[in-house]
Design a protein around this motif. Structure first.
Motif, PDB file in Angstrom:
ATOM      1  N   ASN A  44     -10.634   1.993  11.820  1.00  0.00           N
ATOM      2  CA  ASN A  44      -9.757   1.310  12.773  1.00  0.00           C
ATOM      3  C   ASN A  44      -9.239   0.004  12.175  1.00  0.00           C
ATOM      4  O   ASN A  44      -8.040  -0.302  12.227  1.00  0.00           O
ATOM      5  N   MET A  45     -10.118  -0.772  11.572  1.00  0.00           N
ATOM      6  CA  MET A  45      -9.706  -2.027  10.943  1.00  0.00           C
ATOM      7  C   MET A  45      -8.726  -1.778   9.803  1.00  0.00           C
ATOM      8  O   MET A  45      -7.681  -2.442   9.696  1.00  0.00           O
ATOM      9  N   LEU A  46      -9.046  -0.810   8.965  1.00  0.00           N
ATOM     10  CA  LEU A  46      -8.202  -0.532   7.798  1.00  0.00           C
ATOM     11  C   LEU A  46      -6.836   0.005   8.201  1.00  0.00           C
ATOM     12  O   LEU A  46      -5.835  -0.237   7.511  1.00  0.00           O
ATOM     13  N   PHE A  47      -6.771   0.722   9.305  1.00  0.00           N
ATOM     14  CA  PHE A  47      -5.510   1.278   9.778  1.00  0.00           C
ATOM     15  C   PHE A  47      -4.525   0.166  10.132  1.00  0.00           C
ATOM     16  O   PHE A  47      -3.316   0.314   9.967  1.00  0.00           O
ATOM     17  N   PHE A  48      -5.053  -0.947  10.610  1.00  0.00           N
ATOM     18  CA  PHE A  48      -4.209  -2.072  11.020  1.00  0.00           C
ATOM     19  C   PHE A  48      -4.156  -3.183   9.961  1.00  0.00           C
ATOM     20  O   PHE A  48      -3.562  -4.230  10.205  1.00  0.00           O
ATOM     21  N   GLU A  49      -4.743  -2.954   8.792  1.00  0.00           N
ATOM     22  CA  GLU A  49      -4.857  -3.984   7.760  1.00  0.00           C
ATOM     23  C   GLU A  49      -3.610  -4.031   6.869  1.00  0.00           C
ATOM     24  O   GLU A  49      -3.405  -3.144   6.035  1.00  0.00           O
ATOM     25  N   PRO A  50      -2.756  -5.062   6.989  1.00  0.00           N
ATOM     26  CA  PRO A  50      -1.544  -5.126   6.169  1.00  0.00           C
ATOM     27  C   PRO A  50      -1.788  -5.588   4.737  1.00  0.00           C
ATOM     28  O   PRO A  50      -0.921  -5.412   3.874  1.00  0.00           O
ATOM     29  N   ARG A  51      -2.960  -6.156   4.457  1.00  0.00           N
ATOM     30  CA  ARG A  51      -3.189  -6.699   3.122  1.00  0.00           C
ATOM     31  C   ARG A  51      -3.510  -5.645   2.073  1.00  0.00           C
ATOM     32  O   ARG A  51      -3.671  -5.958   0.897  1.00  0.00           O
ATOM     33  N   ILE A  52      -3.562  -4.382   2.485  1.00  0.00           N
ATOM     34  CA  ILE A  52      -3.669  -3.313   1.497  1.00  0.00           C
ATOM     35  C   ILE A  52      -2.282  -2.769   1.154  1.00  0.00           C
ATOM     36  O   ILE A  52      -2.151  -1.691   0.577  1.00  0.00           O
ATOM     37  N   SER A  53      -1.248  -3.527   1.506  1.00  0.00           N
ATOM     38  CA  SER A  53       0.112  -3.236   1.060  1.00  0.00           C
ATOM     39  C   SER A  53       0.546  -4.319   0.089  1.00  0.00           C
ATOM     40  O   SER A  53       0.031  -5.449   0.110  1.00  0.00           O
ATOM     41  N   SER A  54       1.496  -3.996  -0.766  1.00  0.00           N
ATOM     42  CA  SER A  54       1.959  -4.941  -1.774  1.00  0.00           C
ATOM     43  C   SER A  54       2.519  -6.215  -1.158  1.00  0.00           C
ATOM     44  O   SER A  54       2.264  -7.321  -1.634  1.00  0.00           O
ATOM     45  N   ASP A 121       5.579   4.085  -3.662  1.00  0.00           N
ATOM     46  CA  ASP A 121       6.503   2.972  -3.893  1.00  0.00           C
ATOM     47  C   ASP A 121       7.385   2.694  -2.686  1.00  0.00           C
ATOM     48  O   ASP A 121       7.732   1.540  -2.418  1.00  0.00           O
ATOM     49  N   VAL A 122       7.752   3.746  -1.956  1.00  0.00           N
ATOM     50  CA  VAL A 122       8.668   3.579  -0.840  1.00  0.00           C
ATOM     51  C   VAL A 122       7.949   3.210   0.454  1.00  0.00           C
ATOM     52  O   VAL A 122       8.587   2.889   1.449  1.00  0.00           O
ATOM     53  N   GLU A 123       6.616   3.215   0.433  1.00  0.00           N
ATOM     54  CA  GLU A 123       5.855   2.902   1.647  1.00  0.00           C
ATOM     55  C   GLU A 123       5.126   1.564   1.501  1.00  0.00           C
ATOM     56  O   GLU A 123       5.706   0.511   1.728  1.00  0.00           O
ATOM     57  N   MET A 124       3.874   1.564   1.094  1.00  0.00           N
ATOM     58  CA  MET A 124       3.120   0.312   1.005  1.00  0.00           C
ATOM     59  C   MET A 124       3.109  -0.266  -0.411  1.00  0.00           C
ATOM     60  O   MET A 124       2.804  -1.443  -0.599  1.00  0.00           O
ATOM     61  N   ALA A 125       3.410   0.571  -1.405  1.00  0.00           N
ATOM     62  CA  ALA A 125       3.649   0.141  -2.786  1.00  0.00           C
ATOM     63  C   ALA A 125       2.517  -0.715  -3.357  1.00  0.00           C
ATOM     64  O   ALA A 125       2.747  -1.716  -4.022  1.00  0.00           O
ATOM     65  N   MET A 126       1.288  -0.291  -3.112  1.00  0.00           N
ATOM     66  CA  MET A 126       0.138  -1.101  -3.529  1.00  0.00           C
ATOM     67  C   MET A 126      -0.718  -0.331  -4.531  1.00  0.00           C
ATOM     68  O   MET A 126      -1.089   0.824  -4.286  1.00  0.00           O
ATOM     69  N   ASP A 127      -1.042  -0.967  -5.649  1.00  0.00           N
ATOM     70  CA  ASP A 127      -2.003  -0.400  -6.579  1.00  0.00           C
ATOM     71  C   ASP A 127      -3.354  -0.304  -5.880  1.00  0.00           C
ATOM     72  O   ASP A 127      -3.825  -1.270  -5.267  1.00  0.00           O
ATOM     73  N   LEU A 128      -3.981   0.845  -5.971  1.00  0.00           N
ATOM     74  CA  LEU A 128      -5.193   1.083  -5.203  1.00  0.00           C
ATOM     75  C   LEU A 128      -6.325   0.147  -5.608  1.00  0.00           C
ATOM     76  O   LEU A 128      -7.061  -0.361  -4.750  1.00  0.00           O
ATOM     77  N   ASP A 129      -6.464  -0.097  -6.885  1.00  0.00           N
ATOM     78  CA  ASP A 129      -7.516  -1.017  -7.328  1.00  0.00           C
ATOM     79  C   ASP A 129      -7.276  -2.425  -6.778  1.00  0.00           C
ATOM     80  O   ASP A 129      -8.221  -3.125  -6.387  1.00  0.00           O
ATOM     81  N   GLN A 130      -6.025  -2.842  -6.740  1.00  0.00           N
ATOM     82  CA  GLN A 130      -5.714  -4.160  -6.187  1.00  0.00           C
ATOM     83  C   GLN A 130      -5.995  -4.203  -4.683  1.00  0.00           C
ATOM     84  O   GLN A 130      -6.451  -5.230  -4.157  1.00  0.00           O
ATOM     85  N   ALA A 131      -5.718  -3.100  -4.010  1.00  0.00           N
ATOM     86  CA  ALA A 131      -6.006  -3.038  -2.578  1.00  0.00           C
ATOM     87  C   ALA A 131      -7.501  -3.224  -2.328  1.00  0.00           C
ATOM     88  O   ALA A 131      -7.914  -3.965  -1.421  1.00  0.00           O
TER      89      ALA A 131
END
Length: 313
Positions: A44-54, A121-131
């Motif tokens: 639930n927390m991760l679903f609403f977490e914007p910081r796992i996006s670039s 790239d067209v959605e959250m565009a985040m490197d998984l390790d960085q997330a």
């Protein structure tokens, strides 16, 4: 109002009612990802977490908005840097009942689906390790991952991120719709028009593909809707026979998950019913039949899931 509760009670539509299945409260739970309160809370927390996006401003809930039928109600999703995707955002409601994920079925389950939008790239565009590194910056996430995966020394991993998101999504189900109540014996839960729509839905062949408790066979069917050049499942398999094939969408909550079709170009449910009649069934539905089927489809809107918007660290 009298409510019929006996399974043997009949309103003259029993032969049709028996062709459907009510929606269970939970979908099948895979042995590799047991459903626990701790995983659901973390998911639930991760679903609403914007910081796992670039950009730090896009979350899963951006496109799957609980206030909008857990979708976005725009033709095609808007992602990182204002990019427009190729396809309409499917609702995550009842997604645990589907046998494959995405319009083209490129992932078999919710665990496989979960990480795709983060990296796209067209959605959250985040490197998984960085997330994952961003999550590790917060003591609360260390605590929540440890509670969800107590047997692991370093539980903030990509697999656990995917499993937690999948667990949360498996709780986003909508039972007890008017049609479910009807199937359970409340024969007054549907109006006469809605019952006529049920009959038309079966007699005209809609139920051949929109079957089972989620109203989808989870198979892929060829359709070229107006304005779309999307080749669908062909992008996954490379098989010529899969060109323009898309997974049958669920019709659960279809009354609140507009617009429709893979490109979102169909604005109303009435228009969608007419297009499906023409393109998939070879039938030109009269206005009365369209209205009846549409009325029936609105009875598939169930009770929205009980959840809390989390307080993020």
């Amino acid at each position: 109002m009298a409510v019929a509760t006996s399974a043997s009670a009949d309103d003259g539509y029993g032969d049709y009612r028996d062709r459907f299945e009510p929606l269970p409260y939970l979908p099948p739970i895979p042995a590799s990802n047991s459903l626990t309160e701790e995983k659901v809370e973390l998911g639930n927390m991760l679903f609403f977490e914007p910081r796992i996006s670039s950009s730090g401003v896009i979350s899963c809930a951006t496109c799957h908005n609980p206030a909008l039928g857990w979708t976005d109600r725009i033709p095609r999703a808007t992602g990182h840097d204002g990019q427009i995707g190729e396809r309409n955002t499917p609702t995550v409601l009842n997604s645990g009942f589907l046998e494959s994920q995405f319009w083209d079925g490129r992932e078999p389950d919710l665990e496989g689906q979960a990480l795709g939008p983060i990296e796209a790239d067209v959605e959250m565009a985040m490197d998984l390790d960085q997330a994952l590194e961003r999550l590790r910056d917060f003591p609360l996430y260390h605590e929540k991952f440890a509670e969800a995966y107590p047997d692991q020394d370093d539980p903030i991993t990509a697999d656990n991120l995917a499993h937690a998101l999948a667990s949360f999504q498996r709780t986003l189900n909508t039972p007890n719709s008017p049609f479910d109540r009807y199937l359970h014996g409340d024969l007054d839960a549907l109006s006469e028009q809605e019952k006529r729509g049920m009959v038309a839905f079966v007699d005209n062949g809609c139920a051949a593909c929109h079957s089972g408790p989620a109203f989808t066979d989870s198979n892929f069917h060829r359709i070229q809707v107006p304005g779309s050049t999307d080749v669908g499942r062909y992008e996954v398999t490379g098989e010529e026979s899969d060109k323009y094939r898309f997974r049958t969408p669920t019709l659960r909550n279809v009354g609140v998950t507009y617009p429709y079709m893979n490109n979102g170009a169909t604005e109303t449910l009435e228009e969608a019913v007419a297009i499906m009649g023409t393109e998939m069934l070879g039938r030109e539905f009269e206005e009365e039949k369209i209205n009846d089927i549409t009325a029936f489809l609105h009875t598939l809107t169930g009770e929205m899931p009980d959840f809390e918007v989390p307080a993020l660290p």
